[in-house]
Design an enzyme around this catalytic site. Structure first.
Site, PDB file in Angstrom:
ATOM      1  N   LYS A  25      43.077  26.769  58.014  1.00 26.63           N
ATOM      2  CA  LYS A  25      42.108  27.585  58.362  1.00 26.63           C
ATOM      3  C   LYS A  25      42.777  28.171  59.813  1.00 26.63           C
ATOM      4  O   LYS A  25      42.655  29.406  59.901  1.00 26.63           O
ATOM      5  CB  LYS A  25      40.765  26.573  58.817  1.00 26.63           C
ATOM      6  CG  LYS A  25      39.835  27.372  59.468  1.00 26.63           C
ATOM      7  CD  LYS A  25      38.484  26.772  59.804  1.00 26.63           C
ATOM      8  CE  LYS A  25      38.611  25.979  60.896  1.00 26.63           C
ATOM      9  NZ  LYS A  25      38.417  26.487  62.108  1.00 26.63           N
ATOM     10  N   ASN A  26      43.338  26.936  60.651  1.00 31.21           N
ATOM     11  CA  ASN A  26      43.588  27.461  61.867  1.00 31.21           C
ATOM     12  C   ASN A  26      44.932  28.459  61.957  1.00 31.21           C
ATOM     13  O   ASN A  26      45.296  28.908  63.201  1.00 31.21           O
ATOM     14  CB  ASN A  26      43.459  26.468  63.034  1.00 31.21           C
ATOM     15  CG  ASN A  26      42.082  26.088  63.348  1.00 31.21           C
ATOM     16  OD1 ASN A  26      41.120  26.723  62.825  1.00 31.21           O
ATOM     17  ND2 ASN A  26      42.048  24.778  63.651  1.00 31.21           N
ATOM     18  N   ARG A  95      32.967  32.425  66.144  1.00 36.09           N
ATOM     19  CA  ARG A  95      33.491  32.701  67.523  1.00 36.09           C
ATOM     20  C   ARG A  95      35.025  32.838  67.560  1.00 36.09           C
ATOM     21  O   ARG A  95      35.312  33.427  68.664  1.00 36.09           O
ATOM     22  CB  ARG A  95      33.111  31.459  68.406  1.00 36.09           C
ATOM     23  CG  ARG A  95      33.779  30.324  68.250  1.00 36.09           C
ATOM     24  CD  ARG A  95      33.500  29.355  69.404  1.00 36.09           C
ATOM     25  NE  ARG A  95      34.006  29.979  70.628  1.00 36.09           N
ATOM     26  CZ  ARG A  95      35.179  30.201  71.044  1.00 36.09           C
ATOM     27  NH1 ARG A  95      36.115  29.737  70.172  1.00 36.09           N
ATOM     28  NH2 ARG A  95      35.409  30.838  72.063  1.00 36.09           N
ATOM     29  N   CYS A 119      29.975  27.114  71.726  1.00 35.21           N
ATOM     30  CA  CYS A 119      29.756  26.436  70.394  1.00 35.21           C
ATOM     31  C   CYS A 119      29.268  25.058  70.504  1.00 35.21           C
ATOM     32  O   CYS A 119      29.397  24.688  71.536  1.00 35.21           O
ATOM     33  CB  CYS A 119      30.909  26.732  69.440  1.00 35.21           C
ATOM     34  SG  CYS A 119      32.273  25.512  69.752  1.00 35.21           S
ATOM     35  N   ARG A 124      33.673  26.858  75.653  1.00 36.22           N
ATOM     36  CA  ARG A 124      35.125  27.767  74.961  1.00 36.22           C
ATOM     37  C   ARG A 124      35.035  28.777  75.619  1.00 36.22           C
ATOM     38  O   ARG A 124      34.845  30.154  75.187  1.00 36.22           O
ATOM     39  CB  ARG A 124      34.506  27.910  73.412  1.00 36.22           C
ATOM     40  CG  ARG A 124      33.981  26.989  72.510  1.00 36.22           C
ATOM     41  CD  ARG A 124      35.064  25.853  72.443  1.00 36.22           C
ATOM     42  NE  ARG A 124      36.278  26.149  71.619  1.00 36.22           N
ATOM     43  CZ  ARG A 124      36.375  26.222  70.527  1.00 36.22           C
ATOM     44  NH1 ARG A 124      35.258  25.958  69.868  1.00 36.22           N
ATOM     45  NH2 ARG A 124      37.237  26.526  69.643  1.00 36.22           N
ATOM     46  N   PRO A 125      35.439  28.948  77.066  1.00 38.14           N
ATOM     47  CA  PRO A 125      35.707  30.215  77.742  1.00 38.14           C
ATOM     48  C   PRO A 125      36.895  30.921  77.294  1.00 38.14           C
ATOM     49  O   PRO A 125      37.770  30.435  76.522  1.00 38.14           O
ATOM     50  CB  PRO A 125      36.048  29.476  79.295  1.00 38.14           C
ATOM     51  CG  PRO A 125      36.625  28.270  79.006  1.00 38.14           C
ATOM     52  CD  PRO A 125      35.886  27.662  77.739  1.00 38.14           C
ATOM     53  N   ILE A 126      36.813  32.159  77.836  1.00 40.96           N
ATOM     54  CA  ILE A 126      37.913  32.978  77.179  1.00 40.96           C
ATOM     55  C   ILE A 126      38.827  33.712  78.469  1.00 40.96           C
ATOM     56  O   ILE A 126      39.589  34.753  78.289  1.00 40.96           O
ATOM     57  CB  ILE A 126      37.616  34.057  76.449  1.00 40.96           C
ATOM     58  CG1 ILE A 126      36.562  35.039  77.112  1.00 40.96           C
ATOM     59  CG2 ILE A 126      37.134  33.662  75.142  1.00 40.96           C
ATOM     60  CD1 ILE A 126      36.189  36.307  76.196  1.00 40.96           C
ATOM     61  N   ASP A 127      38.701  33.087  79.532  1.00 38.95           N
ATOM     62  CA  ASP A 127      39.247  33.465  80.729  1.00 38.95           C
ATOM     63  C   ASP A 127      40.676  33.551  80.823  1.00 38.95           C
ATOM     64  O   ASP A 127      41.521  34.569  81.133  1.00 38.95           O
ATOM     65  CB  ASP A 127      38.850  32.616  82.203  1.00 38.95           C
ATOM     66  CG  ASP A 127      39.359  31.237  81.659  1.00 38.95           C
ATOM     67  OD1 ASP A 127      39.033  30.826  80.649  1.00 38.95           O
ATOM     68  OD2 ASP A 127      39.413  30.727  82.966  1.00 38.95           O
ATOM     69  N   ASP A 309      41.037  17.895  66.774  1.00 42.93           N
ATOM     70  CA  ASP A 309      40.282  17.922  65.673  1.00 42.93           C
ATOM     71  C   ASP A 309      40.292  16.730  64.711  1.00 42.93           C
ATOM     72  O   ASP A 309      39.343  16.924  63.804  1.00 42.93           O
ATOM     73  CB  ASP A 309      40.867  19.393  64.774  1.00 42.93           C
ATOM     74  CG  ASP A 309      40.779  20.768  65.571  1.00 42.93           C
ATOM     75  OD1 ASP A 309      41.530  21.542  65.311  1.00 42.93           O
ATOM     76  OD2 ASP A 309      40.021  20.797  66.611  1.00 42.93           O
ATOM     77  N   ARG A 401      32.867  25.455  56.415  1.00 45.12           N
ATOM     78  CA  ARG A 401      33.642  26.332  57.287  1.00 45.12           C
ATOM     79  C   ARG A 401      35.166  26.240  57.342  1.00 45.12           C
ATOM     80  O   ARG A 401      36.060  27.146  57.370  1.00 45.12           O
ATOM     81  CB  ARG A 401      32.968  26.299  58.689  1.00 45.12           C
ATOM     82  CG  ARG A 401      31.831  27.361  59.202  1.00 45.12           C
ATOM     83  CD  ARG A 401      31.676  27.321  60.740  1.00 45.12           C
ATOM     84  NE  ARG A 401      32.771  27.551  61.338  1.00 45.12           N
ATOM     85  CZ  ARG A 401      33.231  26.793  62.442  1.00 45.12           C
ATOM     86  NH1 ARG A 401      32.295  26.250  63.247  1.00 45.12           N
ATOM     87  NH2 ARG A 401      34.435  27.447  63.258  1.00 45.12           N
TER      88      ARG A 401
END
Ligand code: EPZ
Length: 420
Positions: A25-26, A95, A119, A124-127, A309, A401
């Site tokens: 998936k990833n 996300r 989530c 889950r920052p995106i900086d 994970d 998912r």
């Protein structure tokens, strides 16, 4: 509909048999986003049938690509894009759609998408992503929950991450392959999925060196064509099924698996007392019929450390082993949501911040559980295979998912599992 459906598992049966592991998936998600960069057709083989991949295909179609699935092959033609905007509805479905930002900036020089938000397992920052794009010349505005990026032409830059980030490394790779000049990524993530993405992009004509190490060099090129590519095996699904084999003291053969990408999961399972062998034809065999014991500690870390994970299903296994295991979850701040549910089965686990102490017990008894996130749900399935009696697991949409047909896979190796 899947909201109300529940997995029903009767535990106590030994897992014995063979499972073909799904595509990763990833890796599939960033590969689907990367197809946006190509003026041509991409054929993605071994693309897992997961709701997250369906969501990514809906985004591709909304952008104007043609995107169709034939079995485990997804064909994408991104020759003509209609828009570089992703609606809030589509962004909310998954996300990790943030990965489309780098691809759209690289291909169209602009993008507009809503904040992915946090989530179940953390904020889950995106900086890291946004700082990197700014360094490459993008102008980024945040308005009304949307991120609006524009860049006449992205320029190569030297990017360093405070901590390795899988998504940010992938996003910079996608933005850099068509940028002007050279991009260097320092403290890059080294996960096998990064190598999969680099291999795909290289086959499409990109110039990338160092994927899989902490420093990646990318020399921008003018255009990329599509290609035929096969997604790597899912190392986390494989780790999960190995834990299912081990918790039932059974034996399992995983085909279409890749032993090296399992990293530290293998030595931990061996420390527990399992025998594990990898074969050249891409299969992995585990035998757990011997006396097993708890490993003393498991600390998650970016690859090649123990994968975060795999922490939840491994915790379910450790909950049934004689001895005590100390877990340290160093990657995400809220990744112990499964502990309260495992406790309902009789597990003895104490959480203090990012540390969880698991005292093994020799029996668990079935109960009604609710999945709260993808890998936490996988932990509940793993534990239910051991628990006496029947366990029900709700909110299986989380599990679907990331696991393709987990019910069919486990039933094929002897588990008493069904969906109601
Ligand atoms: C990817 O998420 C995976 N998802 C996750 O798998 C996986 O757990 C994670 O990598 C770590 O291996 C996909 O590949 C789709 P990160 P990602 O950026 O990229 C911090 C699953 O179950 N950070 O490597 O979002 C972040 O808070 C999912 O399959 C920032 O601070 O993870 C975290 O502490 C769950 N700022 C750390 O870095 C940023 O801009 C690592 O996160 C980005 C990240």
């Amino acid at each position: 509909m899947s909201e109300q459906r529940r997995l029903i598992i009767r535990g106590g049966r030994r897992i014995e048999g063979e499972i073909a592991v799904q595509g990763a998936k990833n890796s599939a998600l960033p590969l689907l986003a990367a197809a946006v960069l190509c003026r041509g057709e991409t054929e993605l083989y071994n693309c897992p049938k997961l709701s997250d991949c369906d969501a990514a295909c809906r985004i591709l179609s909304a952008l104007g690509c043609s995107c169709k699935r034939e079995g485990s092959v997804v064909c994408i033609d991104a020759s003509a894009l209609r828009t570089s905007e992703i609606s809030e509805k589509l962004m909310r479905e998954m996300r990790s759609s943030i990965i489309f930002m780098g691809a759209l900036l690289g291909r169209a020089g602009q993008c507009r998408l809503s904040f992915p938000g946090g989530c179940e397992i953390g904020s889950r920052p995106i900086d890291f992503h946004l700082d990197a794009f700014r360094k490459m010349g993008a102008k980024i505005r945040e308005e009304h929950g949307y991120i609006v990026c524009t860049a006449q032409k992205l320029k190569g830059a030297k990017i360093s991450f405070p901590v390795p980030s899988v998504g940010a490394t992938e996003n910079v790779m996608l933005a850099a392959v068509l940028a002007e000049g050279t991009t260097e990524i320092h403290n890059a993530a080294r996960e096998p999925e990064i190598c999969d993405l680099a291999e795909y992009l290289t086959r499409c004509g990109a110039k990338i060196k160092g994927a899989g190490t902490g420093t990646i060099h990318i020399e921008g090129v003018k255009r990329l064509s599509g290609c035929r590519y096969t997604v790597m095996p899912d190392r986390i699904a494989a780790a999960t099924y190995l834990c299912c084999g081990a918790i039932t003291r059974g034996e399992i053969l995983l085909t279409q698996a890749d032993l090296p990408s399992l990293g530290l999961v293998v030595p931990v399972l061996e420390q527990i007392g399992c025998s594990i062998y990898g074969f050249g034809n891409g299969s992995v065999y585990l035998n757990a019929r011997k006396t097993l014991k708890a490993p003393s500690q498991i600390r998650t870390a970016p690859y090649p450390g123990f994968p975060t994970d795999a922490q939840p299903p491994m915790m379910a296994l450790c909950a049934t082993l004689p001895g005590t295991t100390m877990f340290a979850e160093t990657v995400f701040e809220n990744r112990y949501r499964h502990v309260s549910e495992l406790t309902r089965l009789g597990a003895k686990i104490k959480v203090e911040g990012r540390v969880a102490v698991v005292e093994g017990v020799n029996r668990l008894s079935g109960a009604e559980l609710e999945a709260g996130d993808l890998r936490g749900g996988a932990a509940m399935v793993t534990a239910a295979l051991f628990a006496e009696g029947t366990t029900g697991i709700g909110h299986i949409c989380y599990i679907n998912r990331g696991y393709e047909n987990i019910e069919g896979c486990l039933r094929s190796v002897g588990a008493d599992i069904r969906t109601v």
